[in-house]
Design an enzyme around this catalytic site. Structure first.
Site, PDB file in Angstrom:
ATOM      1  N   ASN A  70      -0.010   0.980   5.889  1.00 25.63           N
ATOM      2  CA  ASN A  70       0.878   0.273   4.880  1.00 25.63           C
ATOM      3  C   ASN A  70       1.776  -0.578   5.738  1.00 25.63           C
ATOM      4  OD1 ASN A  70       3.857   1.167   3.268  1.00 25.63           O
ATOM      5  ND2 ASN A  70       2.548  -0.653   2.976  1.00 25.63           N
ATOM      6  N   GLY A  71       1.396  -1.953   5.635  1.00 30.46           N
ATOM      7  CA  GLY A  71       2.060  -2.862   6.482  1.00 30.46           C
ATOM      8  C   GLY A  71       1.258  -3.945   6.568  1.00 30.46           C
ATOM      9  N   CYS A 129       0.813  -1.026   0.039  1.00 27.43           N
ATOM     10  CA  CYS A 129       0.196   0.097   0.049  1.00 27.43           C
ATOM     11  C   CYS A 129       0.720   1.298   0.034  1.00 27.43           C
ATOM     12  CB  CYS A 129      -0.968   0.069   1.403  1.00 27.43           C
ATOM     13  SG  CYS A 129      -1.977  -1.415   1.469  1.00 27.43           S
ATOM     14  N   TYR A 156      13.528  -2.445  -4.875  1.00 29.10           N
ATOM     15  CA  TYR A 156      12.441  -2.626  -5.719  1.00 29.10           C
ATOM     16  C   TYR A 156      11.375  -1.860  -5.820  1.00 29.10           C
ATOM     17  CZ  TYR A 156       8.856  -5.561  -8.488  1.00 29.10           C
ATOM     18  OH  TYR A 156       7.804  -5.945  -9.039  1.00 29.10           O
ATOM     19  N   GLY A 174       0.072   0.372  -4.924  1.00 27.45           N
ATOM     20  CA  GLY A 174      -1.105  -0.512  -4.931  1.00 27.45           C
ATOM     21  C   GLY A 174      -1.913  -0.236  -5.900  1.00 27.45           C
TER      22      GLY A 174
END
Ligand code: SF4
Length: 480
Positions: free
Chosen positions: A106-107, A5, A249, A32
């Site tokens: 996010n996580g 996310c 990445y 996302g």
């Protein structure tokens, strides 16, 4: 691999936050693509618009106009925890007795089930099976007894795992980064306000200035009138556990994360790849797009060493093949690489080629790519990878493969080389990554490349002295 996310939060002096939030979500789209959403507050009530799909498809001009208020948060999501459907799309928004709450996460929490079960026993009803709703309910409950800062601290002391959050409590926007700083979060200044975002590229998009990263364990509270912010170091971490794959990445090359410009990190990793395992071939090709910075650093270091190796764009990417492409049979899946990448024969034919990629997950793409290059006339294909072998899954919010699907899950580098039919194969060392990021191994999450995680995950080894917090009961007094 997919990042889970991207999150954003904005407080402005005197204009609606919806459009700047929308533009920042565009900047974070790579984090996302499953759903996108914005929640705003105008001082009286909360407004929300959350849709499945890409940012450009999720909002029309009327949707943005209906999102009133100069404070708001936003989210783009690729799901790993919770179902792939609209109920888990974010920001999660809800009204409790303690006020309205919006949450973007996010996580991935590793103890969400325990906390969810405890809250369900206390009468909380959940509408999704995602961990974000668990955080929202826990925080809402703590807000009944505590002021905002103490309530956030109490929730942080109960949740365990990886989280960068933007939260809106009534019209106040907050940002929180987990005590180990696993996922990124930064703060920036705009002409007329402040912004919190997963990546600094979102701040750049708004013509803002990056101020700094939010520190692990820190809470940032933006002033609702857009004139400033307060910070609170709620948990003092002993060690961090930054996800090194953000640099390798996931993140945009033009983002600065934990004080490092991602593009420069990738170039330096490419240089180190040459130093550790350079092979003097005729030409070096990046696997587009993320291999590009690695390959340019690799070629530069090779040329500095007197090599005649040439850097070339030998693989062209079809940008219109997205993740919605349906590949029902193995044969069609194998065709996917042909649809995505096409070799430029003149840079390959009769040559010894080195291709540089950021990582190998299942190995399917590498195998097909090598065949593609050999079919195009390459005499030798050497493969160099800008990260160590991925040997284990990620539990911190990255959609990877299961252990059995990972090509390096139970094979040596030489066995992998044979399987993908490369003439040689080398990966970058963990030390090269730590050195490039100017940090120690103990301040990085290396779970997927060592099988030892910075969190206490059931059935897995940990690389540090961590324990799940005793979630206690919600009636216990909060720590100061
Ligand atoms: S396990 Fe790997 S991908 Fe997951 S957070 Fe750690 S370093 Fe990042």
């Amino acid at each position: 691999m997919h990042e889970k996310c991207g999150v954003v939060g904005i407080s402005l002096e005197d204009r609606d936050a919806a459009r700047p939030l929308y533009y920042s979500l565009y900047a974070l789209q790579h984090r996302g693509q499953e759903s996108a959403g914005i929640v705003t507050h105008d001082g009286f009530q909360q407004y929300s618009h959350v849709e499945m799909g890409l940012v450009g498809d999720a909002f029309d001009p009327g949707d943005l106009e209906a999102l009133n208020g100069s404070n708001g948060i936003g989210h783009v999501r690729y799901p790993t925890a919770g179902s792939v459907n609209a109920c888990c799309a974010q920001p999660f928004s809800v009204s409790f007795k303690s006020g309205s709450l919006g949450l973007s996460h996010n996580g991935n929490l590793v103890n969400a089930d325990e906390i969810g079960d405890e809250l369900a026993d206390l009468g909380h009803a959940f509408t999704s099976d995602g961990d974000t709703e668990v955080i929202a309910h826990d925080l809402a409950r703590n807000l009944l007894e505590e002021d905002l800062v103490r309530a956030v601290k109490r929730t942080m002391n109960r949740i365990h795992g990886s989280y960068s959050l933007t939260i809106m409590h009534d019209e106040t926007v907050l940002g929180v980064r987990d005590p180990q700083g696993n996922r990124p979060l930064c703060i920036g200044e705009l002409e007329d306000g402040y912004v919190l975002a997963s990546e600094s590229a979102a701040i750049d998009t708004l013509d803002g200035e990056l101020i700094r990263d939010v520190k692990p364990g820190e809470l940032v509270v933006l002033h609702a009138d857009g004139t400033g912010y307060d910070t609170y170091q709620l948990v003092e971490p002993e060690n961090t556990a930054h996800c090194f794959f953000e640099h390798v990445y996931f993140a945009r090359p033009d983002s600065t994360i934990d004080e490092n410009l991602v593009y420069e990190v990738r170039r330096e990793l490419g240089r180190k790849l040459w130093e550790e395992s350079g092979v003097d071939s005729d030409v070096v090709l990046p696997v587009p797009d993320s291999g590009r910075a690695f390959a340019s650093g690799y070629a530069e270091a090779a040329q500095d060493d007197g090599s005649d190796i040439e850097f070339a764009e030998g693989l062209m990417k079809n940008r219109y093949v997205g993740r919605t492409f349906i590949m029902p049979t193995q044969d069609e899946r194998e065709r996917a690489v042909r649809l995505k990448l096409n070799p430029i024969k003149s840079t390959i034919e009769g040559k010894s080629v080195t291709i540089i990629d950021d990582s190998i997950v299942r190995g399917t793409t590498s195998t097909q790519l090598i065949k593609l290059l050999k079919d195009a006339g390459a005499e030798e294909v050497h493969v160099r990878i800008g990260a160590p072998p991925i040997v284990a899954p990620c539990y911190m919010g990255i959609d990877m493969a299961s252990r059995d699907e990972l090509i390096a899950g139970n094979q040596s580098v030489d066995e992998i080389r044979e399987e993908i039919e490369a003439d040689s194969l080398s990966y970058l060392s963990i030390d090269a990554i730590a050195e490039t990021l100017e940090t120690s191994r103990t301040d990085l999450c290396l779970g997927c490349v060592t099988g030892e995680y910075p969190y206490d995950i059931e059935g897995e080894a940990t690389d540090r002295d961590v324990a799940r917090p005793d979630i206690g009961t919600q009636s216990s007094p909060a720590d100061d």
